[in-house]
Design an enzyme around this catalytic site. Structure first.
Site, PDB file in Angstrom:
ATOM      1  N   ARG A  39     -32.557 -38.241 -12.558  1.00  0.00           N
ATOM      2  CA  ARG A  39     -33.714 -38.168 -12.368  1.00  0.00           C
ATOM      3  C   ARG A  39     -34.195 -37.442 -13.366  1.00  0.00           C
ATOM      4  O   ARG A  39     -33.902 -36.385 -13.676  1.00  0.00           O
ATOM      5  CB  ARG A  39     -33.881 -36.994 -11.154  1.00  0.00           C
ATOM      6  CG  ARG A  39     -35.267 -37.410 -10.338  1.00  0.00           C
ATOM      7  CD  ARG A  39     -35.395 -38.708  -9.821  1.00  0.00           C
ATOM      8  NE  ARG A  39     -34.969 -39.182  -9.206  1.00  0.00           N
ATOM      9  CZ  ARG A  39     -34.308 -39.745  -8.025  1.00  0.00           C
ATOM     10  NH1 ARG A  39     -35.603 -41.287  -8.538  1.00  0.00           N
ATOM     11  NH2 ARG A  39     -34.287 -40.763  -7.274  1.00  0.00           N
TER      12      ARG A  39
ATOM     13  N   SER B  49     -41.028 -41.023  -8.129  1.00  0.00           N
ATOM     14  CA  SER B  49     -41.393 -41.470  -7.231  1.00  0.00           C
ATOM     15  C   SER B  49     -40.014 -42.675  -6.557  1.00  0.00           C
ATOM     16  O   SER B  49     -40.709 -42.331  -5.032  1.00  0.00           O
ATOM     17  CB  SER B  49     -42.859 -42.590  -7.624  1.00  0.00           C
ATOM     18  OG  SER B  49     -42.215 -43.730  -8.888  1.00  0.00           O
TER      19      SER B  49
ATOM     20  N   CYS C   2     -33.994 -50.614  -6.299  1.00  0.00           N
ATOM     21  CA  CYS C   2     -35.042 -50.538  -7.674  1.00  0.00           C
ATOM     22  C   CYS C   2     -34.627 -50.372  -9.316  1.00  0.00           C
ATOM     23  O   CYS C   2     -34.668 -52.013 -10.122  1.00  0.00           O
ATOM     24  CB  CYS C   2     -36.498 -49.270  -7.738  1.00  0.00           C
ATOM     25  SG  CYS C   2     -35.637 -47.739  -6.988  1.00  0.00           S
TER      26      CYS C   2
ATOM     27  N   SER D  55     -47.904 -41.604  12.228  1.00  0.00           N
ATOM     28  CA  SER D  55     -48.553 -42.472  11.694  1.00  0.00           C
ATOM     29  C   SER D  55     -48.977 -43.385  12.769  1.00  0.00           C
ATOM     30  O   SER D  55     -50.209 -44.434  12.498  1.00  0.00           O
ATOM     31  CB  SER D  55     -47.515 -43.250  10.122  1.00  0.00           C
ATOM     32  OG  SER D  55     -47.266 -42.323   9.483  1.00  0.00           O
TER      33      SER D  55
ATOM     34  N   HIS E 146     -39.334 -46.269 -13.560  1.00  0.00           N
ATOM     35  CA  HIS E 146     -37.444 -46.204 -14.336  1.00  0.00           C
ATOM     36  C   HIS E 146     -37.021 -46.889 -15.918  1.00  0.00           C
ATOM     37  O   HIS E 146     -37.540 -47.989 -15.859  1.00  0.00           O
ATOM     38  CB  HIS E 146     -36.626 -46.712 -12.961  1.00  0.00           C
ATOM     39  CG  HIS E 146     -36.505 -46.201 -12.097  1.00  0.00           C
ATOM     40  ND1 HIS E 146     -36.766 -45.209 -11.502  1.00  0.00           N
ATOM     41  CD2 HIS E 146     -35.913 -46.615 -10.666  1.00  0.00           C
ATOM     42  CE1 HIS E 146     -36.451 -44.554 -10.482  1.00  0.00           C
ATOM     43  NE2 HIS E 146     -36.047 -45.011 -10.052  1.00  0.00           N
TER      44      HIS E 146
ATOM     45  N   ASN F  75     -40.761 -48.939 -11.097  1.00  0.00           N
ATOM     46  CA  ASN F  75     -39.532 -49.186  -9.724  1.00  0.00           C
ATOM     47  C   ASN F  75     -40.385 -49.315  -8.493  1.00  0.00           C
ATOM     48  O   ASN F  75     -39.668 -49.484  -7.620  1.00  0.00           O
ATOM     49  CB  ASN F  75     -39.196 -47.503  -9.631  1.00  0.00           C
ATOM     50  CG  ASN F  75     -40.138 -46.674  -9.431  1.00  0.00           C
ATOM     51  OD1 ASN F  75     -41.049 -46.369 -10.345  1.00  0.00           O
ATOM     52  ND2 ASN F  75     -39.809 -45.846  -8.669  1.00  0.00           N
TER      53      ASN F  75
ATOM     54  N   ARG G 191     -27.337 -54.529   1.982  1.00  0.00           N
ATOM     55  CA  ARG G 191     -26.694 -54.859   0.847  1.00  0.00           C
ATOM     56  C   ARG G 191     -26.237 -55.623   0.165  1.00  0.00           C
ATOM     57  O   ARG G 191     -25.537 -56.229  -0.625  1.00  0.00           O
ATOM     58  CB  ARG G 191     -27.595 -53.952  -0.637  1.00  0.00           C
ATOM     59  CG  ARG G 191     -29.107 -54.192  -0.495  1.00  0.00           C
ATOM     60  CD  ARG G 191     -29.472 -52.790  -1.396  1.00  0.00           C
ATOM     61  NE  ARG G 191     -30.624 -52.471  -1.732  1.00  0.00           N
ATOM     62  CZ  ARG G 191     -31.616 -50.996  -2.035  1.00  0.00           C
ATOM     63  NH1 ARG G 191     -30.098 -50.109  -2.640  1.00  0.00           N
ATOM     64  NH2 ARG G 191     -32.744 -50.890  -1.970  1.00  0.00           N
TER      65      ARG G 191
END
Ligand code: 2RA
Length: 329
Positions: free
Chosen positions: A229, A159, A129, A40, A236, A309, A100
């Protein structure tokens, strides 16, 4: 007091949304630096009308005046580079799952546990999320009626898997070379988010259970979850069954939710009013509906929780944490 801020993973879906949210919220930027992978490098992104060139992330990237770094480049990059930044006195807000559950890293949703920012040692984690959108309504209910047990059932947009998830959905059943999923996601549901572990749960299900306990500061909470999903692009949804210690009247539940920051209650089924993913895309609030007593237990309710989300579930919550850092400076 403007800050020098960097974004690691700047060209990803969440990275680009960081820029959009920072513009919308007039985030006080002095200098902005954009980092991404080698493929990128050289891309140009616009922030507040100015072009910024993306640099390739490397060990020398943080040898410049930087106050805050937002990370959304996957766990491996965070594991490697967040400590480098921390050792240079830069505060990292990390959207990956890498840190986390580290006991020295606060896991923060500004409407829920802003005070946890204060014990950070240089890294602060943004929760998963699906966890973020649940703890926003759970916190005021827990404070008022003391939660005993939660059953989460999620319906998560593609997503959440990044561009590959969207591509698999758009390719439909012909998803010949599924980029992200083991089976077609079009016209289908996959009870499989992140990897399966030895106890039959997926990592996503374990994240919801463990992160919720950490954010609500209550390891005694009994929680289980099933994460699925579904063929939705953004937004979500979570069905939450909640058992409380205390008795309650339904209007107390309603009033507690309606008076809590960051929550919009949409709940009038007879008039087809309830939260839906297509209505929350691009929004930062958490939408709650289908609030009703669970008559199968003494003190229980069901409710339906929907949020974008990529925004409240990732970019906006991360930027709100950065705003708290500046405020507490
Ligand atoms: C997902 N919550 O939806 C996970 C990570 N964003 O895939």
């Amino acid at each position: 007091n403007k800050v020098n801020i960097g974004i690691v993973g700047a060209t990803g879906m969440v990275g680009r949304t960081f820029l959009k949210v920072m513009e919308e919220r007039n985030f006080p930027v002095d200098n902005l630096y954009l980092f991404a992978s080698e493929k990128s490098k050289g891309q140009k992104l616009i922030f507040n009308g100015n072009e910024h060139e993306v640099e390739e992330l490397n060990e020398k990237s943080f040898n410049r005046p930087l106050d805050i770094l937002l990370f959304s480049a996957g766990g491996e990059i965070s594991k490697k580079y967040a400590p480098m930044a921390k050792n240079k006195g830069i505060v990292v807000v990390d959207n990956s799952s890498a840190w986390r559950m580290d006991s020295n890293v606060p896991l923060v949703v500004p409407e829920v546990n802003p005070e946890d920012i204060n014990w950070n040692e240089g890294i602060i984690s943004n929760p998963n999320c699906s966890t973020i959108q649940c703890v926003v309504p759970l916190k005021p209910l827990h404070e008022t009626f003391k939660i005993k047990r939660i059953i989460f059932s999620t319906y998560q947009a593609v997503s959440g898997s990044g561009v590959g998830g969207l591509t698999d959905l758009e390719n439909g059943l012909e998803s010949l070379e599924p980029q992200k999923y083991p089976h077609p996601i079009a016209f289908n549901c996959l009870p499989h988010i992140d990897e399966f572990t030895d106890n039959g749960y997926t990592k996503e299900e374990i994240k919801m259970i463990e992160e919720t306990k950490k954010i609500l500061h209550d390891e005694k909470l009994k929680i289980t979850s099933t994460t699925v999903r579904v063929p939705v692009r953004y937004g979500h949804c979570v069905s939450a069954n909640i058992e409380f210690e205390k008795q309650f009247e339904m209007d107390e539940i309603y009033n507690t939710l309606k008076s809590s920051k960051g929550i919009i209650v949409l709940d009038d089924g007879k008039n087809n009013i309830y939260p839906m993913p297509i209505k929350v895309e691009g929004k930062d609030e958490v939408y709650v509906g289908r609030i009703r007593r669970d008559f199968s237990i003494d003190n229980g309710i069901n409710m339906w929780i929907v949020a974008d989300n990529i925004r409240k579930g990732a970019a906006t919550n991360t930027v709100q944490i950065a705003e708290l850092l500046i405020k507490n400076k």
